[in-house]
Each structure stands twice: as C-alpha cells, then as structure tokens.
Scaffold this motif. Structure first.
Motif, PDB file in Angstrom:
ATOM      1  N   SER A  69      -3.431 -17.473 -12.352  1.00 40.04           N
ATOM      2  CA  SER A  69      -3.472 -16.534 -13.476  1.00 40.04           C
ATOM      3  C   SER A  69      -3.955 -15.143 -13.070  1.00 40.04           C
ATOM      4  N   ALA A  70      -4.323 -14.960 -11.801  1.00 41.64           N
ATOM      5  CA  ALA A  70      -4.867 -13.688 -11.341  1.00 41.64           C
ATOM      6  C   ALA A  70      -3.760 -12.678 -11.071  1.00 41.64           C
ATOM      7  N   SER A  71      -4.137 -11.401 -11.073  1.00 45.84           N
ATOM      8  CA  SER A  71      -3.213 -10.331 -10.710  1.00 45.84           C
ATOM      9  C   SER A  71      -2.943 -10.394  -9.215  1.00 45.84           C
ATOM     10  N   LEU A  72      -1.916  -9.678  -8.755  1.00 47.30           N
ATOM     11  CA  LEU A  72      -1.596  -9.670  -7.329  1.00 47.30           C
ATOM     12  C   LEU A  72      -2.743  -9.075  -6.523  1.00 47.30           C
ATOM     13  N   LEU A  73      -3.407  -8.073  -7.065  1.00 44.44           N
ATOM     14  CA  LEU A  73      -4.559  -7.484  -6.379  1.00 44.44           C
ATOM     15  C   LEU A  73      -5.632  -8.527  -6.140  1.00 44.44           C
ATOM     16  N   MET A  74      -5.981  -9.286  -7.166  1.00 50.80           N
ATOM     17  CA  MET A  74      -7.008 -10.303  -7.027  1.00 50.80           C
ATOM     18  C   MET A  74      -6.541 -11.449  -6.132  1.00 50.80           C
ATOM     19  N   ARG A  75      -5.248 -11.742  -6.140  1.00 52.83           N
ATOM     20  CA  ARG A  75      -4.742 -12.800  -5.251  1.00 52.83           C
ATOM     21  C   ARG A  75      -4.921 -12.410  -3.790  1.00 52.83           C
ATOM     22  N   PHE A  76      -4.672 -11.157  -3.475  1.00 53.43           N
ATOM     23  CA  PHE A  76      -4.879 -10.696  -2.108  1.00 53.43           C
ATOM     24  C   PHE A  76      -6.351 -10.830  -1.718  1.00 53.43           C
ATOM     25  N   ILE A  77      -7.238 -10.506  -2.635  1.00 50.64           N
ATOM     26  CA  ILE A  77      -8.671 -10.639  -2.357  1.00 50.64           C
ATOM     27  C   ILE A  77      -9.045 -12.109  -2.191  1.00 50.64           C
ATOM     28  N   TYR A  78      -8.528 -12.986  -3.054  1.00 51.31           N
ATOM     29  CA  TYR A  78      -8.806 -14.420  -2.947  1.00 51.31           C
ATOM     30  C   TYR A  78      -8.321 -14.972  -1.608  1.00 51.31           C
ATOM     31  N   ILE A  79      -7.121 -14.539  -1.175  1.00 50.68           N
ATOM     32  CA  ILE A  79      -6.584 -15.030   0.097  1.00 50.68           C
ATOM     33  C   ILE A  79      -7.487 -14.611   1.253  1.00 50.68           C
ATOM     34  N   ASN A  80      -7.924 -13.364   1.258  1.00 48.62           N
ATOM     35  CA  ASN A  80      -8.815 -12.896   2.320  1.00 48.62           C
ATOM     36  C   ASN A  80     -10.131 -13.668   2.327  1.00 48.62           C
ATOM     37  N   ILE A  81     -10.677 -13.906   1.151  1.00 51.48           N
ATOM     38  CA  ILE A  81     -11.942 -14.647   1.073  1.00 51.48           C
ATOM     39  C   ILE A  81     -11.749 -16.091   1.533  1.00 51.48           C
ATOM     40  N   ALA A  82     -10.655 -16.714   1.129  1.00 51.35           N
ATOM     41  CA  ALA A  82     -10.393 -18.103   1.514  1.00 51.35           C
ATOM     42  C   ALA A  82     -10.249 -18.234   3.028  1.00 51.35           C
ATOM     43  N   VAL A  83      -9.504 -17.310   3.645  1.00 55.45           N
ATOM     44  CA  VAL A  83      -9.336 -17.347   5.100  1.00 55.45           C
ATOM     45  C   VAL A  83     -10.672 -17.114   5.790  1.00 55.45           C
ATOM     46  N   PHE A  84     -11.478 -16.207   5.266  1.00 51.53           N
ATOM     47  CA  PHE A  84     -12.802 -15.945   5.834  1.00 51.53           C
ATOM     48  C   PHE A  84     -13.678 -17.197   5.808  1.00 51.53           C
ATOM     49  N   VAL A  85     -13.693 -17.887   4.676  1.00 44.31           N
ATOM     50  CA  VAL A  85     -14.511 -19.094   4.545  1.00 44.31           C
ATOM     51  C   VAL A  85     -14.034 -20.172   5.518  1.00 44.31           C
ATOM     52  N   VAL A  86     -12.721 -20.368   5.616  1.00 46.48           N
ATOM     53  CA  VAL A  86     -12.174 -21.373   6.538  1.00 46.48           C
ATOM     54  C   VAL A  86     -12.549 -21.044   7.976  1.00 46.48           C
ATOM     55  N   TRP A 110     -13.287  -1.891  -1.082  1.00 46.93           N
ATOM     56  CA  TRP A 110     -12.336  -0.779  -1.027  1.00 46.93           C
ATOM     57  C   TRP A 110     -11.019  -1.176  -1.665  1.00 46.93           C
ATOM     58  N   LEU A 111     -10.543  -2.373  -1.326  1.00 52.26           N
ATOM     59  CA  LEU A 111      -9.263  -2.830  -1.866  1.00 52.26           C
ATOM     60  C   LEU A 111      -9.332  -2.957  -3.377  1.00 52.26           C
ATOM     61  N   TYR A 112     -10.433  -3.466  -3.909  1.00 56.03           N
ATOM     62  CA  TYR A 112     -10.561  -3.652  -5.351  1.00 56.03           C
ATOM     63  C   TYR A 112     -10.648  -2.310  -6.076  1.00 56.03           C
ATOM     64  N   TRP A 113     -11.524  -1.432  -5.612  1.00 56.83           N
ATOM     65  CA  TRP A 113     -11.723  -0.155  -6.303  1.00 56.83           C
ATOM     66  C   TRP A 113     -10.493   0.750  -6.212  1.00 56.83           C
ATOM     67  N   GLY A 141       1.508  -4.627  -3.010  1.00 57.39           N
ATOM     68  CA  GLY A 141       1.627  -5.712  -2.039  1.00 57.39           C
ATOM     69  C   GLY A 141       2.473  -5.310  -0.847  1.00 57.39           C
ATOM     70  N   GLY A 142       3.584  -4.614  -1.115  1.00 57.63           N
ATOM     71  CA  GLY A 142       4.434  -4.166  -0.019  1.00 57.63           C
ATOM     72  C   GLY A 142       3.729  -3.180   0.882  1.00 57.63           C
ATOM     73  N   LEU A 143       2.958  -2.248   0.297  1.00 52.81           N
ATOM     74  CA  LEU A 143       2.242  -1.260   1.099  1.00 52.81           C
ATOM     75  C   LEU A 143       1.116  -1.918   1.891  1.00 52.81           C
ATOM     76  N   TYR A 144       0.484  -2.934   1.329  1.00 54.08           N
ATOM     77  CA  TYR A 144      -0.550  -3.677   2.057  1.00 54.08           C
ATOM     78  C   TYR A 144       0.030  -4.228   3.353  1.00 54.08           C
ATOM     79  N   VAL A 145       1.203  -4.867   3.248  1.00 51.30           N
ATOM     80  CA  VAL A 145       1.847  -5.452   4.428  1.00 51.30           C
ATOM     81  C   VAL A 145       2.311  -4.365   5.392  1.00 51.30           C
ATOM     82  N   LEU A 146       2.950  -3.312   4.864  1.00 49.10           N
ATOM     83  CA  LEU A 146       3.428  -2.226   5.724  1.00 49.10           C
ATOM     84  C   LEU A 146       2.272  -1.521   6.436  1.00 49.10           C
ATOM     85  N   ARG A 168       8.401  -9.015 -14.730  1.00 42.91           N
ATOM     86  CA  ARG A 168       7.860  -7.856 -15.460  1.00 42.91           C
ATOM     87  C   ARG A 168       6.925  -7.086 -14.564  1.00 42.91           C
ATOM     88  N   LYS A 169       7.059  -5.773 -14.668  1.00 44.38           N
ATOM     89  CA  LYS A 169       6.239  -4.903 -13.836  1.00 44.38           C
ATOM     90  C   LYS A 169       5.333  -4.061 -14.726  1.00 44.38           C
TER      91      LYS A 169
END
Length: 306
Positions: free
Chosen positions: A13-30, A87-90, A105-110, A241-242
């Motif tokens: 249910s999270a926004s794409l911004l929060m999903r990117f943050i969740y993914i980074n945190i999950a990888v960090f914890v692992v 920084w990513l959140y703000w 998301g595209g700019l994050y990857v690029l 929807r955008k």
C-alpha cells in the motif's frame, strides 16, 4: 506470521518513494544479520557484501554484472543508509510535487547507473587509479540524481533549515556539489566520483525535461518489460494512474489529451484551450505560461487523475 503479513501489507500500500526506502532498509538488515552470522562462523563479516557491491575491476565486474544494480540498493554502514534515506525522503517528496513516481523511480536507477559508469571509468582510465582496486556500495549516486534534478528544475523552492530559516534549494545543491568536489581526494574517493556521476544525470534529466524530453521513459519501459517477463503476465492496456503535481507534466498531459480525442470526434472549448497551452508549453517551457494558464493546467490535471 501476523508481523510478516503486516509488513507485506504496508509495502503493497506504500508509495513508490516509500517502497524504495523499504527495499534499502530490508537489504541493509539482511546484510548486517548475514555479516554478524558470518563473523561468528568465519571471522569475516563481508562474505555477502562482496556479492552486492560494485567492483572497479572490469574482469571481476564481468563475473558479477548484477552488482551494477544491486549496489545502489545496498548499504552496510548505519549512518550511510540513514543519511541517504533521509535525503531520499525529503527531496523525493519535493521531486514528486513536479514529476510522477515513475519518473522518480527511473531517475533513481539512471542516477545509480551513471554513478557506476563514472566510478568504473575513473578507476580504469585515470593513471593514478588504474592500479587500484575499489568497491562501491550505497544509494548516494541515485539520491544525488534526484536532489540535483529537482534543484535545477525548482531552484528557488524554499527549504526550512534549523537555526537558519528558509533557504533556496539551489544553494543546498551548490553546497552539496562543492563538498563532493573538494572531497574527491579523500578516503572515499570512489564514492564521491559516483556522486558526481549521479549529479550529472540529475542535471541532464532536468535540462531535458525543460526541453520537453523525458530521459526516464526508456528505462521505465525496460523495467516494465523485465517485470512482465518474470511475472509471466501479458501486457495490459490499462495504464497506471499517475500523480499530477502543481507544475503539470507535459508528457502526461499530452498523452491524456490524445486519448480524450480518440473518445470524441468533437473537442470541447476546454480541450481546445488545453491544446493551445500544451503547444505553448512545448515551444517555450513551463516558465513562459501565465498564472492563469498554469492554474488551468493544474485544474485539468486534477480532473483527469482524481
């Protein structure tokens, strides 16, 4: 099991911004948990980290090509991930006031790819670095791309700083670039080189957007193709929807306007007005619009995307 379900529900249910943050945190914890286990078993804590960080060595990179992507979602230091995610959140929230989540998301990857490219090139082409071996990890290049992009696009956006008050976003970006440039000779040389790569990508994105060209379009199409390939689902004709920001995105409005024309053989006065403003936006850019035209675009975006 309830805890896992709660995390899965929050992520879905999270926004794409929060999903990117969740993914980074999950990888960090692992990585930290795996490093702790590895330390007690083998005496070394970097057994797993080496498989996700980007090597400067071309032969090693050819053996681990996935690290071009995995490094930009991985961290091992606590303050490293904390600083990057703040920084990513703000700045990501400010970015989404002007652009869509897919563009973010595209700019994050690029930005991450640009940082990786400059990092590898520097360590293989510069004479004093050619004999060195370095590893790159962290989302800094990706985050810097987003920071610089929104700073170039909205340079006078006010940012409230503690003990300082409001300051234009451009000055924060200038200070960030200056700090990275004077820090290139330090211990984290490879990291600062990657930051510069991300910054250049953010600058390129913002300047291209002002000319009516979206650099993230192709990378988003590529990501969609990969997701569809591994999901086994057929491509759907129903568009996602955008989010429409206060400064209306030209490409999004143009696509919606074309769709509305197909549905009706005759155009309403509002649609004709929208066509005129979009044409002006393409020719002269957003700043050339009057306040009334900007308000019209904003109201049109709300009607179409809400």
């Amino acid at each position: 099991m309830g805890f896992i379900d709660n995390i899965r529900q929050r992520y879905s249910s999270a926004s794409l911004l929060m999903r990117f943050i969740y993914i980074n945190i999950a990888v960090f914890v692992v990585l930290r948990i795996a490093g702790l286990i590895s330390f007690f078993v083998t005496g070394s804590s970097d057994n797993l980290v080496q498989w996700v960080e980007l090597p400067s060595s071309l032969p090693l990179l050819l053996q681990r090509p996935w690290t071009v992507v995995t490094y930009m979602f991985s961290h091992y230091g606590l303050f490293h991930i904390l600083f990057n995610m703040l920084w990513l959140y703000w700045l990501g929230r400010i970015f989404l006031e002007c652009f869509t989540p897919r563009q973010m998301g595209g700019l994050y990857v690029l930005g991450g790819l640009a940082g990786a490219a400059l990092f590898v090139l520097a360590y293989n082409l510069l004479p004093h670095l050619a004999m060195s071996q370095a590893m790159l990890i962290g989302a800094s290049a990706s985050v810097m791309a987003i920071v610089i992009a929104i700073a170039v696009y909205r340079p006078n956006y006010p940012i409230g700083l503690l003990f300082v008050g409001d300051i234009s976003l451009k000055w924060i970006a200038i200070a960030t670039v200056f700090i990275d440039l004077i820090s290139v000779e330090g211990a984290n040389m490879g990291g600062h080189i990657a930051h510069i790569g991300g910054m250049l990508m953010g600058l390129w994105f913002a300047l291209a957007i002002k000319r009516g060209h979206d650099l993230t379009a192709w990378i988003n199409r590529a990501i969609d193709a990969v997701v569809l390939l591994f999901s086994g689902k057929k491509k759907s004709g129903v568009g996602q929807r955008k989010r429409a920001g206060r400064t209306y995105n030209y490409h999004k409005a143009q696509n919606e306007n074309k769709t509305s024309k197909k549905k009706s053989t005759s155009s309403s006065p509002d649609e004709e007005r929208l066509d005129e403003i979009l044409a002006k936006l393409k020719r002269s850019g957003y700043d050339a619009l009057t306040d009334e035209e900007k308000d019209f675009l904003f109201n049109a975006s709300r009607k179409r995307f809400t």
